[in-house]
Design a protein around this motif. Structure first.
Motif, mmCIF file in Angstrom:
data_model
loop_
_atom_site.group_PDB
_atom_site.id
_atom_site.type_symbol
_atom_site.label_atom_id
_atom_site.label_comp_id
_atom_site.label_asym_id
_atom_site.label_seq_id
_atom_site.Cartn_x
_atom_site.Cartn_y
_atom_site.Cartn_z
ATOM 1 N N PRO A 165 -6.185 1.705 -3.441
ATOM 2 C CA PRO A 165 -5.727 0.084 -3.829
ATOM 3 C C PRO A 165 -5.360 0.361 -2.090
ATOM 4 C CG PRO A 165 -5.049 0.552 -5.339
ATOM 5 C CD PRO A 165 -5.488 1.984 -4.769
ATOM 6 N N ALA A 166 -5.060 1.471 -1.224
ATOM 7 C CA ALA A 166 -4.521 1.144 0.520
ATOM 8 C C ALA A 166 -4.930 1.133 1.071
ATOM 9 C CB ALA A 166 -3.039 2.436 0.324
ATOM 10 N N ILE A 167 -6.522 2.018 0.553
ATOM 11 C CA ILE A 167 -7.824 1.879 1.448
ATOM 12 C C ILE A 167 -8.209 0.759 1.408
ATOM 13 C CG2 ILE A 167 -9.756 3.775 2.066
ATOM 14 C CD1 ILE A 167 -7.973 5.139 2.032
ATOM 15 N N VAL A 168 -8.407 0.235 0.450
ATOM 16 C CA VAL A 168 -8.497 -1.485 0.292
ATOM 17 C C VAL A 168 -8.378 -2.013 1.218
ATOM 18 C CG1 VAL A 168 -8.869 -3.108 -1.336
ATOM 19 C CG2 VAL A 168 -9.821 -0.836 -1.453
ATOM 20 N N GLU A 169 -6.845 -2.093 0.877
ATOM 21 C CA GLU A 169 -5.743 -2.838 2.038
ATOM 22 C C GLU A 169 -6.148 -2.928 3.503
ATOM 23 O OE1 GLU A 169 -4.391 -5.559 1.462
ATOM 24 O OE2 GLU A 169 -3.771 -5.649 3.608
ATOM 25 N N GLN A 170 -6.530 -1.286 3.532
ATOM 26 C CA GLN A 170 -6.937 -1.590 5.432
ATOM 27 C C GLN A 170 -7.980 -2.083 5.818
ATOM 28 O OE1 GLN A 170 -7.780 2.803 5.506
ATOM 29 N NE2 GLN A 170 -4.982 2.949 4.887
ATOM 30 N N PHE A 171 -9.480 -2.128 4.601
ATOM 31 C CA PHE A 171 -10.439 -3.096 4.878
ATOM 32 C C PHE A 171 -9.746 -4.487 5.118
ATOM 33 C CE2 PHE A 171 -12.160 0.233 3.729
ATOM 34 C CZ PHE A 171 -13.856 0.396 4.764
ATOM 35 N N ALA A 172 -8.625 -5.064 4.374
ATOM 36 C CA ALA A 172 -8.631 -6.021 4.082
ATOM 37 C C ALA A 172 -8.086 -6.564 5.503
ATOM 38 C CB ALA A 172 -7.791 -6.721 3.078
ATOM 39 N N ALA A 173 -7.012 -5.584 5.708
ATOM 40 C CA ALA A 173 -5.831 -5.887 7.025
ATOM 41 C C ALA A 173 -7.146 -5.558 8.455
ATOM 42 C CB ALA A 173 -5.267 -4.902 7.169
ATOM 43 N N ALA A 174 -8.329 -5.108 8.122
ATOM 44 C CA ALA A 174 -8.723 -4.908 9.626
ATOM 45 C C ALA A 174 -9.278 -6.434 9.529
ATOM 46 C CB ALA A 174 -10.155 -3.756 9.796
ATOM 47 N N ALA A 175 -10.251 -6.976 8.355
ATOM 48 C CA ALA A 175 -10.584 -7.866 8.365
ATOM 49 C C ALA A 175 -9.420 -8.938 9.034
ATOM 50 C CB ALA A 175 -11.343 -8.655 7.295
ATOM 51 N N ARG A 176 -8.326 -9.373 8.793
ATOM 52 C CA ARG A 176 -7.267 -10.361 9.571
ATOM 53 C C ARG A 176 -7.522 -10.097 10.947
ATOM 54 N NH1 ARG A 176 -4.621 -9.627 3.661
ATOM 55 N NH2 ARG A 176 -4.239 -7.515 4.891
ATOM 56 N N ASN A 177 -6.940 -8.466 11.463
ATOM 57 C CA ASN A 177 -6.681 -8.537 12.073
ATOM 58 C C ASN A 177 -7.860 -8.917 13.398
ATOM 59 O OD1 ASN A 177 -4.547 -7.157 11.857
ATOM 60 N ND2 ASN A 177 -5.288 -5.014 12.102
ATOM 61 N N LEU A 178 -9.421 -9.172 12.144
ATOM 62 C CA LEU A 178 -10.464 -8.973 13.336
ATOM 63 C C LEU A 178 -10.715 -10.755 13.774
ATOM 64 C CD1 LEU A 178 -13.237 -6.446 12.115
ATOM 65 C CD2 LEU A 178 -12.187 -6.554 14.593
ATOM 66 N N VAL A 225 -13.117 -3.914 -2.353
ATOM 67 C CA VAL A 225 -13.229 -3.935 -0.645
ATOM 68 C C VAL A 225 -14.063 -5.345 -0.609
ATOM 69 C CG1 VAL A 225 -14.447 -3.741 1.632
ATOM 70 C CG2 VAL A 225 -13.615 -1.406 -0.348
ATOM 71 N N VAL A 226 -14.410 -5.765 -1.112
ATOM 72 C CA VAL A 226 -15.319 -6.981 -0.949
ATOM 73 C C VAL A 226 -14.784 -7.889 -1.432
ATOM 74 C CG1 VAL A 226 -17.524 -8.850 -1.673
ATOM 75 C CG2 VAL A 226 -17.751 -6.205 -1.250
ATOM 76 N N LYS A 227 -13.905 -8.089 -2.630
ATOM 77 C CA LYS A 227 -13.157 -8.579 -2.941
ATOM 78 C C LYS A 227 -11.780 -9.249 -1.952
ATOM 79 C CE LYS A 227 -11.067 -10.766 -7.027
ATOM 80 N NZ LYS A 227 -9.800 -11.597 -5.887
ATOM 81 N N ALA A 228 -11.292 -7.832 -2.296
ATOM 82 C CA ALA A 228 -10.207 -7.789 -1.271
ATOM 83 C C ALA A 228 -10.439 -8.748 0.726
ATOM 84 C CB ALA A 228 -9.240 -7.048 -0.798
ATOM 85 N N VAL A 229 -11.500 -8.168 0.773
ATOM 86 C CA VAL A 229 -11.898 -8.613 2.534
ATOM 87 C C VAL A 229 -12.102 -10.401 2.305
ATOM 88 C CG1 VAL A 229 -13.272 -9.060 4.267
ATOM 89 C CG2 VAL A 229 -12.413 -6.702 3.697
ATOM 90 N N CYS A 230 -12.842 -10.820 1.686
ATOM 91 C CA CYS A 230 -12.925 -12.753 1.169
ATOM 92 C C CYS A 230 -11.551 -12.955 0.456
ATOM 93 C CB CYS A 230 -13.762 -12.590 0.158
ATOM 94 S SG CYS A 230 -15.527 -11.869 -0.337
#
Ligand SMILES: Cc1cc2nc3c(=O)[nH]c(=O)nc-3n(C[C@H](O)[C@H](O)[C@H](O)COP(=O)(O)O)c2cc1C
Length: 389
Positions: A165-178, A225-230
């Motif tokens: 879950p922490a790695i999944v959240e890294q992708f989501a956080a990256a998307a927010r930052n972008l 990852v897809v769901k968290a980023v979406c």
């Protein structure tokens, strides 16, 4: 004006110049997508001013560009001078790059990337082992930052399910930052043997928990990852790149059609910006090798926008759009060496050959110094022969 050379858009590449609307209402003026291309010029892992020049040279009004792979967290690095998107400095470094592309009227997605085991302790915090779905090392070698030469890959550390879950959240956080940096969206790098692919492919994933074994289990991390980023930025701002048949970094699967069919059925449940499929042809630092496999069966399975990549020319790219093989066509190496590639395709103009030796070097040479049509003698001679408007 004669259409024989396509200068009025009626030539062999004409289908590439039909408009297209992405989910989310983004209006594209043509079908050529600038490929995600790592160029190893982000010193300190921060995009440099030269990146603004490079991307804006290649941006076109109504075009879609995908950035080089951009690392989501400290453990995600595996190559020298690749950009990140998890610190404020990195976010600030991207802002002028994004602005330069938007000023040209293009849509800009950023590829979010964790290399997983395709790394080496020299890239990792405290020189720890890189993380993956497995402990098996990648066969072959990687470039070491310490010895400045190629070294064997070491075994990786298999992530515990509780760590995911922490790695999944890294992708989501990256998307927010972008999105904060101004990007229109993100492309999740699920291809080419990197972390997400290390879960997808049974040639790599040897887990026995809920993230290994059957296809549904191996797809779990990717889909989380897809769901968290979406959820983080909205599904219409999210694309994903997959390489169903890729063998790069050992990323092959015993049942690629079954795996990709399941994945696409799941991805159909999100209103993604697009799915980006890597054709089963070997590229990168080698010449193309064609295989018997094809991404063609996936067209009818995926309901949304499909981008196809690898080995496309003006002619076979236009044919791919014309036949419905894909909606958009991704171009990599030829766009490195031809900053005005869409214009050259439209005109049927000669192309500058790319120089592999400067793909991953750190200088301006091979980066921002490739000529536009007007800048070379060959280009000038070609333009002089065009019928006047
Ligand atoms: C220099 C170079 C860097 C690349 N970097 C990436 C990358 O960061 N992410 C990615 O998904 N693919 C990457 N690729 C693969 C390209 O996106 C593309 O699929 C490949 O070049 C084949 O397309 P082409 O035949 O149009 O060049 C890279 C390829 C090259 C040559």
């Amino acid at each position: 004006m004669s259409g024989s050379n396509g200068s009025d858009g009626s030539g062999p590449a004409a289908a590439l110049f039909r408009p297209y609307e992405l989910p989310g209402g983004v209006q594209l003026q043509h079908r050529m997508v600038y490929a995600p291309l790592t160029r190893c010029r982000a010193f300190g892992n921060i995009p440099q001013p030269s990146a603004a020049t490079y991307y804006s040279q290649r941006a076109t009004p109504g075009g879609l560009m995908i950035s080089e792979g951009t690392i989501v967290s400290e453990t995600g690095f595996g190559y020298p001078c690749t950009p990140g998107i998890f610190t404020q400095e990195q976010i600030d470094g991207w802002k002028p790059v994004v602005q330069a592309v938007k000023d040209k009227g293009a849509t800009f997605f950023c590829q979010i990337w964790h290399v997983g085991r395709a790394s080496h302790p020299h890239y990792q915090p405290n020189e720890e082992l890189p993380i993956s779905s497995t402990t098996k090392p990648v066969s072959g070698q990687c470039f070491s930052l310490k010895s400045m030469q190629m070294e064997d890959h070491l075994p990786s550390r298999a992530l515990a399910a509780e760590e995911l879950p922490a790695i999944v959240e890294q992708f989501a956080a990256a998307a927010r930052n972008l999105v904060a940096a101004g990007f229109n969206g993100v492309e999740i790098h699920g291809a080419n043997g990197y972390l997400i692919d290390q879960f997808l492919k049974d040639g790599i994933n040897d887990r026995t928990d809920a993230y290994g074994g059957p296809i549904e289990n191996r797809c779990r991390f990717c889909l989380e990852v897809v769901k968290a980023v979406c959820d983080a930025i909205g599904s219409e701002k999210v694309g994903i790149r997959l390489s169903p048949f890729g063998g790069f970094l050992d990323g092959s699967d015993s049942h690629p059609y079954a795996l990709t069919t399941y994945l696409l059925e799941e991805l159909n449940k999100h209103n993604l910006a697009y799915v980006h499929l890597v054709e089963p042809r070997v590229a990168g630092n080698t010449d193309l090798e064609y295989t018997l496999h094809s991404i063609a069966p996936f067209r009818s399975m995926y309901k949304g926008t499909l981008i196809a990549a690898v080995g496309y020319t003006a002619e076979n790219g236009a044919a791919a759009v014309e036949s419905g093989h894909c909606d958009l066509v991704c171009y990599g190496r030829w766009w490195i060496s031809n900053p005005d590639l869409p214009r050259r395709f439209r005109l049927g103009a000669p192309l500058t050959k790319y120089d592999r030796a400067t793909f991953y070097t750190q200088a301006a040479e091979g980066y921002t110094d490739y000529p536009f049509l007007e800048d070379s003698e060959e280009g000038k001679a070609f333009l002089a022969k065009l019928p006047a408007n």
